[in-house]
Design a protein around this motif. Structure first.
Motif, PDB file in Angstrom:
ATOM      1  N   GLY A 269       0.826  -1.196   0.000  1.00  0.00           N
ATOM      2  CA  GLY A 269       0.000   0.000   0.000  1.00  0.00           C
ATOM      3  C   GLY A 269       0.861   1.247   0.000  1.00  0.00           C
ATOM      4  N   LYS A 270       0.265   2.373  -0.377  1.00  0.00           N
ATOM      5  CA  LYS A 270       0.973   3.647  -0.342  1.00  0.00           C
ATOM      6  C   LYS A 270      -0.045   4.780  -0.267  1.00  0.00           C
ATOM      7  CE  LYS A 270       2.703   5.535  -3.985  1.00  0.00           C
ATOM      8  NZ  LYS A 270       3.504   5.833  -5.193  1.00  0.00           N
ATOM      9  N   VAL A 281      -4.955   8.902   2.819  1.00  0.00           N
ATOM     10  CA  VAL A 281      -5.725   7.811   2.217  1.00  0.00           C
ATOM     11  C   VAL A 281      -4.743   6.906   1.485  1.00  0.00           C
ATOM     12  CG1 VAL A 281      -7.500   7.175   0.549  1.00  0.00           C
ATOM     13  CG2 VAL A 281      -7.792   9.217   1.973  1.00  0.00           C
ATOM     14  N   TYR A 282      -4.789   5.611   1.785  1.00  0.00           N
ATOM     15  CA  TYR A 282      -3.866   4.634   1.210  1.00  0.00           C
ATOM     16  C   TYR A 282      -4.588   3.758   0.188  1.00  0.00           C
ATOM     17  CZ  TYR A 282      -0.764   5.684   5.171  1.00  0.00           C
ATOM     18  OH  TYR A 282       0.040   6.309   6.079  1.00  0.00           O
ATOM     19  N   ALA A 283      -3.894   3.464  -0.920  1.00  0.00           N
ATOM     20  CA  ALA A 283      -4.354   2.440  -1.855  1.00  0.00           C
ATOM     21  C   ALA A 283      -3.636   1.147  -1.500  1.00  0.00           C
ATOM     22  CB  ALA A 283      -4.050   2.837  -3.292  1.00  0.00           C
ATOM     23  N   VAL A 284      -4.373   0.076  -1.307  1.00  0.00           N
ATOM     24  CA  VAL A 284      -3.802  -1.231  -0.975  1.00  0.00           C
ATOM     25  C   VAL A 284      -4.042  -2.168  -2.150  1.00  0.00           C
ATOM     26  CG1 VAL A 284      -3.814  -3.161   0.628  1.00  0.00           C
ATOM     27  CG2 VAL A 284      -4.226  -0.841   1.468  1.00  0.00           C
ATOM     28  N   LEU A 285      -2.971  -2.722  -2.707  1.00  0.00           N
ATOM     29  CA  LEU A 285      -3.067  -3.585  -3.879  1.00  0.00           C
ATOM     30  C   LEU A 285      -3.534  -4.981  -3.486  1.00  0.00           C
ATOM     31  CD1 LEU A 285       0.281  -2.597  -5.645  1.00  0.00           C
ATOM     32  CD2 LEU A 285      -1.999  -1.620  -5.990  1.00  0.00           C
ATOM     33  N   ASP A 286      -4.631  -5.408  -4.082  1.00  0.00           N
ATOM     34  CA  ASP A 286      -5.140  -6.760  -3.824  1.00  0.00           C
ATOM     35  C   ASP A 286      -4.574  -7.766  -4.813  1.00  0.00           C
ATOM     36  OD1 ASP A 286      -6.902  -6.227  -1.607  1.00  0.00           O
ATOM     37  OD2 ASP A 286      -8.135  -5.120  -3.021  1.00  0.00           O
ATOM     38  N   ALA A 388      -7.624  -2.949  -6.263  1.00  0.00           N
ATOM     39  CA  ALA A 388      -7.128  -2.321  -5.041  1.00  0.00           C
ATOM     40  C   ALA A 388      -8.299  -1.794  -4.224  1.00  0.00           C
ATOM     41  CB  ALA A 388      -6.162  -1.184  -5.383  1.00  0.00           C
ATOM     42  N   HIS A 389      -8.042  -1.528  -2.946  1.00  0.00           N
ATOM     43  CA  HIS A 389      -9.045  -0.873  -2.119  1.00  0.00           C
ATOM     44  C   HIS A 389      -8.371   0.256  -1.334  1.00  0.00           C
ATOM     45  CE1 HIS A 389      -7.376  -3.865   0.721  1.00  0.00           C
ATOM     46  NE2 HIS A 389      -7.755  -3.039   1.698  1.00  0.00           N
ATOM     47  N   LEU A 390      -9.164   1.237  -0.906  1.00  0.00           N
ATOM     48  CA  LEU A 390      -8.655   2.400  -0.189  1.00  0.00           C
ATOM     49  C   LEU A 390      -8.888   2.255   1.309  1.00  0.00           C
ATOM     50  CD1 LEU A 390      -9.960   5.228  -2.570  1.00  0.00           C
ATOM     51  CD2 LEU A 390      -7.722   4.115  -2.589  1.00  0.00           C
ATOM     52  N   ARG A 391      -7.911   2.694   2.119  1.00  0.00           N
ATOM     53  CA  ARG A 391      -8.028   2.625   3.573  1.00  0.00           C
ATOM     54  C   ARG A 391      -7.574   3.945   4.191  1.00  0.00           C
ATOM     55  NH1 ARG A 391      -8.989  -2.131   5.989  1.00  0.00           N
ATOM     56  NH2 ARG A 391      -7.908  -1.613   7.917  1.00  0.00           N
TER      57      ARG A 391
END
Length: 480
Positions: A269-270, A281-286, A388-391
């Motif tokens: 994520g980044k 806000v982070y994008a996490v790669l699924d 991806a999803h955002l966290r």
């Protein structure tokens, strides 16, 4: 994120009348009528060296394995060279193919085999003029109208019209559940179809290998003078990796950590943005995959000798063609999305389950356009896609949460609570906090319910006061 580009498994076709060969023609020896002849052949899987070595990888052992080879013979005018008693123009080696060792030291050969062909020409025929190899032909689907089949193949048909949708087998061992993901199936792929390599040399396309002068009456003599047939796989292999080095913006992809960013330790994520109140806000790669895949491919490559590096968008240091290594990197592929060739795409779940990792890869068919496109997304080219999803960290709840992006009156908000607070503020209704002190109702008093009208979209909702709120505690701005 850096994407490792495709390695040399792409193939398709062109007219033999426009094809030459770099093998020396030793002259058209005439065979004795009805006498068996011998020819030694080296099957060479083209390698990875050259200017593109950093982007193309040597194949895995199962990707280079040869289970069977068909050798198609032709006369100088391109007509089939028929073999006596068969009425066909193809044969197999007289002994089983023995796979050579994979080249791990670079070079232009990744796999080499040695075999001997024995054939008996029809009465009065001279030696064949040329030969083309098709490796692991049994993996072809053979249901399309132009599939290879087992009969005679005209040269024009072999090189310009034969297409298929299947160019390898998936062999799931007994006791193992069939994988549902693309990379899961790829692990068990085998028997890859390989065909004679196609490239441009001295301004002429190269495809067939000349055999005249290499045909002998005795097997031992043939083994002293073999011909090399360069082959490459039809399918392309796609891999991807995540760049974890610091970028110019100072943000980099990082693995999850339970104490700092609270997502899976196997996912990257980044920071990609901020909320309106300044939270990261982070994008996490699924996972990842390819999108808009081509459904069919030609058996042999189709290239145009008028192509130039500049015309195709390549550079001299990164060319479309490498005659020294018996390969090219561009072709006129089967038209993707045409009638009967529907583009292939996958569900979000399938993409998400195709996780990043050094052992994760997928196979795909060649997909290039005959003309350039200026549209980056609205085209039929195969694309790289990421799920991806955002966290973000929700201070109000004291925990990490997935970001919900809600659209209200054309403005995007993070989370339902933010929208409910806006709706409450616009409503003119207040709730008393203490004597003489009021505040607008918001997410603590409101909730969303699904719209009940028959024409409402699934994502549409309406706000209502929660059941537990006492109406006597709610005041309108005109009577509070």
């Amino acid at each position: 994120m850096r994407i490792v580009r495709l390695f040399p498994f792409a193939c398709a076709a062109f007219m033999m009348s426009a094809c030459a060969s770099e093998n020396d023609d030793k002259g058209g020896d005439t065979n004795a009528e009805g006498k068996a002849q011998y020819m030694a052949v080296n099957i060479v899987s083209v390698g990875t060296n050259g200017s593109r070595a950093a982007e193309y990888d040597n194949g895995l052992p199962n990707e280079s394995q040869i289970k069977d080879v068909r050798f198609y013979f032709y006369n100088q005018d391109g007509s089939p060279y028929l073999l006596d008693g068969t009425k066909t123009n193809w044969t197999k080696p007289i002994e089983n193919i023995v796979n050579g060792q994979q080249n791990t030291n670079g070079g232009n050969i990744t796999q080499e085999t040695n075999s001997v062909l024995v054939f008996k020409p029809e009465t009065g025929n001279s030696a064949p003029y040329s030969v083309i190899a098709v490796v692991n032909a049994g993996s072809l689907d053979n249901t399309l109208k132009n599939s290879l089949g087992d009969g005679t193949q005209e040269l024009n048909s072999l090189l310009t019209t034969i297409e298929d949708k299947q160019f390898y087998k998936v062999n799931i061992p007994t006791g193992i559940t069939t994988p549902t993901t693309n990379y899961g199936k790829a692990v068990f792929a085998e028997n890859f179809v390989m065909t004679s390599s196609v490239y441009l040399k001295d301004e002429e396309p190269q495809c067939q290998t000349l055999v005249s002068g290499h045909v002998y009456d005795k097997e031992d003599e043939a083994k002293k003078d073999p011909i090399d047939i360069y082959v490459e796989r039809v399918v392309a292999k796609v891999t991807a990796e995540v760049n974890t080095t610091t970028t110019t913006t100072g943000s980099k992809w990082e693995l999850g950590n339970a104490t700092t960013n609270n997502w899976e330790t196997t996912k990257y994520g980044k920071v990609v943005g901020k909320t309106t109140d300044g939270k990261d806000v982070y994008a996490v790669l699924d996972g990842w995959n390819v999108a808009d895949e081509n459904g069919t491919a030609m058996l042999e490559k189709n290239i145009d000798k008028t192509w130039t590096n500049i015309g195709l968008g390549f550079t001299d240091s990164d060319p479309w063609n490498s005659a020294d290594y018996h390969r090219c990197f561009w072709e006129n592929s089967t038209e993707a999305g045409a009638s009967g060739n529907k583009l292939i795409n996958y569900s979000y779940t399938t993409i998400a389950n195709n996780a990043f990792g050094t052992d994760k890869y997928v196979y795909t068919l060649p997909n290039t356009l005959k003309s350039k496109t200026t549209e980056k997304y609205n085209n039929k080219l195969t694309k790289f896609i990421v799920a991806a999803h955002l966290r973000y960290y929700n201070d109000g709840k004291g925990k990490w949460e997935n970001v919900e992006i809600c659209n209200y009156k054309g403005i995007q908000y993070i989370g339902q609570d933010a929208v409910l607070d806006v709706i409450g503020s616009e409503s003119g209704f207040y709730i008393q906090e203490s004597a003489g002190k009021y505040k607008s109702i918001g997410h603590e008093q409101l909730e969303f319910i699904k719209a009940t009208t028959t024409n409402a979209k699934d994502y549409k909702a309406i706000a209502k006061v929660k059941d537990g709120v006492n109406p006597s505690d709610v005041y309108h701005k005109d009577n509070k």
